[in-house]
Enzyme design. Structure first.
Site, PDB file in Angstrom:
ATOM      1  N   ASP A  62      11.366  17.142  26.817  1.00 33.82           N
ATOM      2  CA  ASP A  62      11.131  16.336  28.035  1.00 33.82           C
ATOM      3  C   ASP A  62       9.857  15.493  28.052  1.00 33.82           C
ATOM      4  O   ASP A  62       8.793  15.973  27.650  1.00 33.82           O
ATOM      5  CB  ASP A  62      10.991  17.249  29.260  1.00 33.82           C
ATOM      6  CG  ASP A  62      12.010  18.351  29.323  1.00 33.82           C
ATOM      7  OD1 ASP A  62      12.893  18.388  28.483  1.00 33.82           O
ATOM      8  OD2 ASP A  62      11.888  19.188  30.236  1.00 33.82           O
ATOM      9  N   GLU A 248      17.004  21.299  36.649  1.00 33.55           N
ATOM     10  CA  GLU A 248      15.721  21.174  35.971  1.00 33.55           C
ATOM     11  C   GLU A 248      15.098  19.807  36.289  1.00 33.55           C
ATOM     12  O   GLU A 248      15.786  18.883  36.697  1.00 33.55           O
ATOM     13  CB  GLU A 248      15.911  21.297  34.446  1.00 33.55           C
ATOM     14  CG  GLU A 248      16.459  22.655  34.018  1.00 33.55           C
ATOM     15  CD  GLU A 248      16.556  22.849  32.508  1.00 33.55           C
ATOM     16  OE1 GLU A 248      16.102  23.889  32.028  1.00 33.55           O
ATOM     17  OE2 GLU A 248      17.090  21.975  31.818  1.00 33.55           O
TER      18      GLU A 248
HETATM   19  C1  FRU Z   1      14.353  20.795  30.331  1.00 34.70           C
HETATM   20  C2  FRU Z   1      13.538  22.069  30.164  1.00 34.70           C
HETATM   21  C3  FRU Z   1      12.625  22.281  31.362  1.00 34.70           C
HETATM   22  C4  FRU Z   1      11.534  23.125  30.794  1.00 34.70           C
HETATM   23  C5  FRU Z   1      11.404  22.572  29.396  1.00 34.70           C
HETATM   24  C6  FRU Z   1      11.018  23.591  28.363  1.00 34.70           C
HETATM   25  O1  FRU Z   1      14.779  20.238  29.143  1.00 34.70           O
HETATM   26  O2  FRU Z   1      14.412  23.159  29.979  1.00 34.70           O
HETATM   27  O3  FRU Z   1      13.269  22.848  32.468  1.00 34.70           O
HETATM   28  O4  FRU Z   1      10.350  23.028  31.515  1.00 34.70           O
HETATM   29  O5  FRU Z   1      12.644  22.011  29.066  1.00 34.70           O
HETATM   30  O6  FRU Z   1      10.695  22.989  27.150  1.00 34.70           O
END
Ligand code: FRU
Length: 541
Positions: A62, A248
């Site tokens: 992300d 998320e």
């Molecule tokens: C989304 C996610 C978020 C988390 C991160 C962990 O892709 O699952 O919810 O903070 O990636 O790397």
């Protein structure tokens, strides 16, 4: 060691030092590729994009903490520098003066005894509400999730909590707050990805985070003490096509409605799984935010109740995207970037030194059609500075298969193409990218179902995952106009399709065995006219 060997080692060491120092500098780099040119043709770099951000080495997911301040855009990202699969999360960092050419910086946040550094956001605390700004310096505050793997292993529920860090040098180096966490886990297993923004009306910070299958809103005057305001989602969303996926990386922001005086609020929510074509994708809701609660617009809800979810991007590879803070476009649009992959196969894609790229930066706008409010996305205008006009053609008669672009004229691994069809027939057409070794990527319009499609089943390396290309992706055509427009951004390993002024978007990645060399278009049963074709090379500056 022999004398000449020693000399060689010393020269090499000096060279490495010079290169390393050069790399540390906060310096503008007009090359949209973040790697050196010589590396382009090596095996390891064969899939490194030309104009999309990738980390030099290691894993990325992300985008995090994106903000603009004092001439620089900042991009942080979920990063594991020591491996090419997801692992202990850090925040990597890159800066840019135009959101196109990114320059990687030293790692911003390292995991510690409280946990991995999961996704979050950053804000420019102009009024020093946090009190972290000493000596008149404007503090930048990052809010992120601590993900504690010890608690996870012990099957505890309070794995995730929210924490802050501050920077007094405009985002380059960070100090974690000694009072962390600022929000303890309230007994919710998935409790993460805080996105903070300043609420002008209420004169306070609002934060939205994802909690299992809903979002929760918090408020704060100083970014350190937070009170729960409300939540949104939860029970009803299961009926609305989200298939029980985890919510998320939410985002909440106001945005003007094009061609009116109105402003509406957007709530972005990434969902995994549950995307329109499988795996990860980003949904949005439109309504109002009264400083405490998000109230969905009734017309918008009516459409949703018919089972039609609103997707920011229908392709399989745009996830966890959020907006930049402290900046909007001149029309009030939000700047946005997403992670160009999908949890279904992100850890398996065929790159070795690094894994995953970001989408190009996009501008998100809102418009209203006869049914409800919608979002549209466009590549940011800044990308135009990299365009070299190659050619324009008009009135192309398409009868059977017609070649449009050949590699002798245009490098199809860094191209921006616009096309218009003025009189859309109730028929289908297919664009096809192909190369000498028989790989093909096809995409186009299916007139029978009024949908767009993208098919990467023959696009090269696909066997690393059963869900990478088991079925072609489809997208709803939102526009009802007779005229169909398309903007295509082509890189070595990605295609971004913005149809009908960005109201239907599809982003997907691919891994051909050799670069694509030809773009052709074919009509299916009736011939048609491609009224305009504009082909640009995206140059390195
Ligand atoms: C989304 C996610 C978020 C988390 C991160 C962990 O892709 O699952 O919810 O903070 O990636 O790397």
């Amino acid at each position: 060691m022999k004398n000449h060997h020693l000399k060689f080692v010393l020269v090499l060491a000096a060279l490495c030092l010079v290169l390393a120092c050069k790399d540390q500098g906060k310096k503008e780099d007009k090359d949209p590729a973040v790697h050196s040119e010589n590396a382009l043709d090596t095996e390891a770099e064969m899939y490194r994009p030309n104009f999309h951000f990738t980390p030099k080495v290691g894993w990325m997911n992300d985008p995090n903490g994106m903000f603009y301040y004092n001439g620089y855009y900042h991009l942080y990202y979920q990063h594991y520098p020591d491996g090419n699969k997801w692992g202990p999360m850090h925040w990597g960092h890159a800066i840019s003066t135009d959101m196109v050419a990114w320059k990687e910086q030293p790692i911003a946040l390292y995991p510690d005894e409280k946990g991995y550094i999961f996704s979050g956001s950053a804000v420019v605390d102009l009024e020093n509400t946090s009190g972290f700004g000493i000596g008149g310096k404007v503090p930048i505050i990052a809010m992120f999730t601590y993900h504690n793997t010890d608690i996870k292993k012990a099957k505890g529920i309070d794995v995730e909590s929210q924490a802050i860090a501050y920077s007094l040098d405009e985002g380059l180096t960070w100090t974690k707050y000694s009072g962390n966490p600022v929000i303890e886990n309230p007994g919710i297993r998935n409790f993460r990805d805080p996105k903070v923004s300043w609420n002008k009306e209420q004169k306070k910070w609002i934060m939205v985070l994802a909690a299992n299958d809903k979002v929760m809103f918090y408020g704060s005057k100083d970014l350190k003490s937070w009170e729960l305001l409300s939540d949104f989602g939860g029970d009803w969303d299961r009926e609305l096509g989200t298939h029980g996926g985890v919510w998320e990386c939410p985002d909440l922001f106001p945005i003007p409605v094009e061609g009116s005086e109105e402003t509406k609020w957007v709530l972005l929510v990434s969902i995994n799984p549950g995307g329109p074509n499988g795996g990860s994708a980003t949904q949005y809701f439109i309504g109002d935010f009264d400083g405490t609660k998000f109230i969905m617009d009734t017309e918008f809800e009516a459409v949703l109740n018919k089972g039609q979810n609103h997707w920011l991007d229908f392709g399989k590879d745009n996830y966890a995207g959020v907006s930049f803070s402290n900046v909007t476009s001149k029309d009030g649009g939000k700047f946005y970037m997403g992670w160009m992959s999908n949890w279904e196969y992100a850890n398996k894609v065929p790159t070795e030194t690094w894994r995953s790229a970001m989408t190009v930066a996009r501008e998100i706008k809102m418009f209203k059609d006869d049914k409800s409010y919608r979002l549209a996305s466009h590549p940011v205008d800044e990308i135009d500075a990299y365009k070299v006009g190659k050619y324009k053609k008009e009135n192309i008669q398409v009868d059977g298969e017609t070649a449009l672009i050949k590699v002798e004229k245009v490098d199809l691994s860094r191209a921006a193409i616009n096309f218009t069809i003025s009189e859309l027939k109730k028929d289908s057409f297919t664009f096809k990218l192909s190369n000498k070794v028989g790989d093909e990527l096809s995409f186009g319009y299916d007139g029978t179902n009024n949908t767009y499609f993208l098919d990467r089943s023959k696009s090269g390396k696909t066997g690393f995952s059963t869900t990478f290309s088991n079925k072609r992706s489809t997208a709803e055509r939102i526009s009802s106009s007779k005229q169909l427009t398309g903007t295509l951004l082509l890189d070595k390993t990605s295609i971004e399709l913005f149809y009908d002024d960005g109201s239907t978007v599809m982003t997907e990645i691919f891994f051909p065995n050799a670069p694509f060399e030809t773009l052709s278009v074919a009509s299916v049963s009736q011939d048609f006219i491609l009224d305009n074709l504009e082909v640009n090379q995206l140059n390195r500056h």
